[in-house]
Design a protein around this motif. Sequence first.
Motif, PDB file in Angstrom:
ATOM      1  N   ASP A  15       0.992  -1.521  -0.041  1.00  0.00           N
ATOM      2  CA  ASP A  15      -0.183  -0.229  -0.164  1.00  0.00           C
ATOM      3  C   ASP A  15       1.156   1.195  -0.286  1.00  0.00           C
ATOM      4  O   ASP A  15       0.337   2.457  -0.385  1.00  0.00           O
ATOM      5  N   ALA A  16       1.592   1.204   0.960  1.00  0.00           N
ATOM      6  CA  ALA A  16       2.766   2.022   1.101  1.00  0.00           C
ATOM      7  C   ALA A  16       3.289   2.696  -0.546  1.00  0.00           C
ATOM      8  O   ALA A  16       3.598   4.030  -0.829  1.00  0.00           O
ATOM      9  N   PHE A  17       3.952   1.535  -1.208  1.00  0.00           N
ATOM     10  CA  PHE A  17       4.363   1.944  -2.547  1.00  0.00           C
ATOM     11  C   PHE A  17       3.933   2.109  -3.715  1.00  0.00           C
ATOM     12  O   PHE A  17       3.319   3.015  -5.158  1.00  0.00           O
ATOM     13  N   GLN A  18       1.855   2.270  -3.580  1.00  0.00           N
ATOM     14  CA  GLN A  18       0.610   2.657  -4.232  1.00  0.00           C
ATOM     15  C   GLN A  18       0.715   3.608  -4.410  1.00  0.00           C
ATOM     16  O   GLN A  18       0.523   4.602  -5.471  1.00  0.00           O
ATOM     17  N   ARG A  19       1.188   4.724  -3.026  1.00  0.00           N
ATOM     18  CA  ARG A  19       0.507   5.672  -2.656  1.00  0.00           C
ATOM     19  C   ARG A  19       1.367   7.324  -3.582  1.00  0.00           C
ATOM     20  O   ARG A  19       2.492   6.744  -3.395  1.00  0.00           O
ATOM     21  N   LYS A  20       1.191   7.970  -3.832  1.00  0.00           N
ATOM     22  CA  LYS A  20       1.478   9.175  -4.478  1.00  0.00           C
ATOM     23  C   LYS A  20       2.646   9.679  -2.921  1.00  0.00           C
ATOM     24  O   LYS A  20       1.440   9.893  -1.974  1.00  0.00           O
ATOM     25  N   PRO A  21       3.580   9.973  -3.184  1.00  0.00           N
ATOM     26  CA  PRO A  21       4.668  11.145  -2.528  1.00  0.00           C
ATOM     27  C   PRO A  21       4.540  12.313  -1.707  1.00  0.00           C
ATOM     28  O   PRO A  21       4.196  13.069  -2.822  1.00  0.00           O
ATOM     29  N   THR A  22       3.719  12.209  -0.645  1.00  0.00           N
ATOM     30  CA  THR A  22       3.653  13.324   0.106  1.00  0.00           C
ATOM     31  C   THR A  22       4.623  14.748  -0.171  1.00  0.00           C
ATOM     32  O   THR A  22       4.705  15.650  -0.731  1.00  0.00           O
ATOM     33  N   ASN A  23       5.571  14.261  -0.425  1.00  0.00           N
ATOM     34  CA  ASN A  23       6.735  14.989  -0.296  1.00  0.00           C
ATOM     35  C   ASN A  23       7.975  14.864  -1.040  1.00  0.00           C
ATOM     36  O   ASN A  23       9.155  13.870  -0.893  1.00  0.00           O
ATOM     37  N   PRO A  24       7.267  14.716  -2.431  1.00  0.00           N
ATOM     38  CA  PRO A  24       8.641  13.669  -3.519  1.00  0.00           C
ATOM     39  C   PRO A  24       9.680  14.693  -3.794  1.00  0.00           C
ATOM     40  O   PRO A  24       9.992  16.076  -3.157  1.00  0.00           O
ATOM     41  N   GLU A  25      11.019  13.686  -4.217  1.00  0.00           N
ATOM     42  CA  GLU A  25      12.687  14.486  -4.757  1.00  0.00           C
ATOM     43  C   GLU A  25      12.237  15.449  -5.082  1.00  0.00           C
ATOM     44  O   GLU A  25      11.435  15.837  -6.245  1.00  0.00           O
ATOM     45  N   VAL A  26      13.437  16.771  -4.528  1.00  0.00           N
ATOM     46  CA  VAL A  26      13.260  17.664  -5.663  1.00  0.00           C
ATOM     47  C   VAL A  26      13.958  17.637  -7.116  1.00  0.00           C
ATOM     48  O   VAL A  26      15.080  16.450  -7.243  1.00  0.00           O
ATOM     49  N   GLY A  27      13.319  17.637  -8.526  1.00  0.00           N
ATOM     50  CA  GLY A  27      13.774  17.361  -9.948  1.00  0.00           C
ATOM     51  C   GLY A  27      13.088  16.443 -10.249  1.00  0.00           C
ATOM     52  O   GLY A  27      13.162  15.507 -11.475  1.00  0.00           O
ATOM     53  N   LEU A  28      12.241  15.002  -8.835  1.00  0.00           N
ATOM     54  CA  LEU A  28      10.853  14.089  -9.578  1.00  0.00           C
ATOM     55  C   LEU A  28       9.566  14.584  -9.239  1.00  0.00           C
ATOM     56  O   LEU A  28       8.938  14.107 -10.057  1.00  0.00           O
ATOM     57  N   GLU A  29       9.044  15.666  -8.743  1.00  0.00           N
ATOM     58  CA  GLU A  29       8.477  16.384  -7.991  1.00  0.00           C
ATOM     59  C   GLU A  29       7.901  16.242  -9.413  1.00  0.00           C
ATOM     60  O   GLU A  29       6.018  16.410  -9.408  1.00  0.00           O
ATOM     61  N   HIS A  30       8.076  17.092 -10.911  1.00  0.00           N
ATOM     62  CA  HIS A  30       6.678  17.524 -11.775  1.00  0.00           C
ATOM     63  C   HIS A  30       7.298  16.906 -13.097  1.00  0.00           C
ATOM     64  O   HIS A  30       6.366  17.086 -14.015  1.00  0.00           O
ATOM     65  N   VAL A  31       7.341  15.567 -12.789  1.00  0.00           N
ATOM     66  CA  VAL A  31       7.978  14.495 -14.703  1.00  0.00           C
ATOM     67  C   VAL A  31       6.382  14.149 -14.557  1.00  0.00           C
ATOM     68  O   VAL A  31       6.371  13.329 -13.357  1.00  0.00           O
ATOM     69  N   SER A  32       5.503  14.033 -15.786  1.00  0.00           N
ATOM     70  CA  SER A  32       5.120  13.297 -15.416  1.00  0.00           C
ATOM     71  C   SER A  32       4.898  12.322 -16.279  1.00  0.00           C
ATOM     72  O   SER A  32       4.670  10.642 -17.043  1.00  0.00           O
ATOM     73  N   ASP A  33       6.184  12.096 -17.727  1.00  0.00           N
ATOM     74  CA  ASP A  33       6.834  11.108 -18.307  1.00  0.00           C
ATOM     75  C   ASP A  33       7.232  10.129 -18.065  1.00  0.00           C
ATOM     76  O   ASP A  33       8.949  10.445 -17.076  1.00  0.00           O
ATOM     77  N   SER A  34       6.989   8.531 -17.798  1.00  0.00           N
ATOM     78  CA  SER A  34       7.839   7.700 -17.186  1.00  0.00           C
ATOM     79  C   SER A  34       8.884   7.806 -17.444  1.00  0.00           C
ATOM     80  O   SER A  34      10.549   7.275 -16.696  1.00  0.00           O
ATOM     81  N   THR A  35       9.425   7.704 -18.761  1.00  0.00           N
ATOM     82  CA  THR A  35      10.817   7.769 -19.417  1.00  0.00           C
ATOM     83  C   THR A  35      11.850   8.443 -18.911  1.00  0.00           C
ATOM     84  O   THR A  35      13.138   7.834 -18.280  1.00  0.00           O
ATOM     85  N   VAL A  36      11.187   9.841 -18.892  1.00  0.00           N
ATOM     86  CA  VAL A  36      11.935  10.823 -18.154  1.00  0.00           C
ATOM     87  C   VAL A  36      12.448  10.396 -16.836  1.00  0.00           C
ATOM     88  O   VAL A  36      13.683  10.503 -16.115  1.00  0.00           O
ATOM     89  N   LEU A  37      11.193  10.127 -16.385  1.00  0.00           N
ATOM     90  CA  LEU A  37      11.662   9.907 -15.250  1.00  0.00           C
ATOM     91  C   LEU A  37      12.647   8.620 -14.610  1.00  0.00           C
ATOM     92  O   LEU A  37      13.328   8.947 -13.628  1.00  0.00           O
ATOM     93  N   GLN A  38      12.729   7.907 -15.048  1.00  0.00           N
ATOM     94  CA  GLN A  38      13.269   6.654 -15.308  1.00  0.00           C
ATOM     95  C   GLN A  38      14.990   7.363 -15.112  1.00  0.00           C
ATOM     96  O   GLN A  38      15.811   7.042 -14.130  1.00  0.00           O
ATOM     97  N   LEU A  39      14.863   8.054 -15.831  1.00  0.00           N
ATOM     98  CA  LEU A  39      16.152   9.077 -16.682  1.00  0.00           C
ATOM     99  C   LEU A  39      17.017   9.211 -15.308  1.00  0.00           C
ATOM    100  O   LEU A  39      17.967  10.090 -15.220  1.00  0.00           O
ATOM    101  N   ARG A  40      16.215  10.608 -14.786  1.00  0.00           N
ATOM    102  CA  ARG A  40      16.362  11.449 -13.422  1.00  0.00           C
ATOM    103  C   ARG A  40      16.742  10.545 -12.516  1.00  0.00           C
ATOM    104  O   ARG A  40      17.464  10.941 -11.280  1.00  0.00           O
ATOM    105  N   LYS A  41      15.808   9.435 -12.004  1.00  0.00           N
ATOM    106  CA  LYS A  41      15.992   8.494 -10.722  1.00  0.00           C
ATOM    107  C   LYS A  41      18.033   8.093 -11.078  1.00  0.00           C
ATOM    108  O   LYS A  41      18.203   8.638  -9.933  1.00  0.00           O
ATOM    109  N   ALA A  42      17.912   7.752 -12.067  1.00  0.00           N
ATOM    110  CA  ALA A  42      19.053   7.165 -12.350  1.00  0.00           C
ATOM    111  C   ALA A  42      20.686   8.130 -12.481  1.00  0.00           C
ATOM    112  O   ALA A  42      21.036   8.445 -11.415  1.00  0.00           O
TER     113      ALA A  42
END
Length: 84
Positions: A15-42
């Motif tokens: 359940d915790a992994f399914q919830r959207k974080p209330t305080n997302p990491e800076v730089g990841l908070e406004h990423v809507s494209d899942s491909t770009v999200l993977q690259l930013r996390k890397a």
Amino acid sequence: MTSKKFESALGDAEDAFQRKPTNPEVGLEHVSDSTVLQLRKACHLLDAVGFLLNRNGHFTVIIEACFVSIERSIHFYVEEKGYD
């Protein structure tokens, strides 16, 4: 730990992994494209690797983070090319 307690704890973790974080990491908070999200996390992982290397510590974590950043980069490439 009994099987009932284990199942309950596992359910809570899922359940915790399914919830959207209330305080997302800076730089990841406004990423809507899942491909770009993977690259930013890397990139964030590699930034953390540099931080740890500069402080001469936790080499096991550094190695693991490098492998995960490679996996996320490949994930980005596969999704970007539409191979998924």
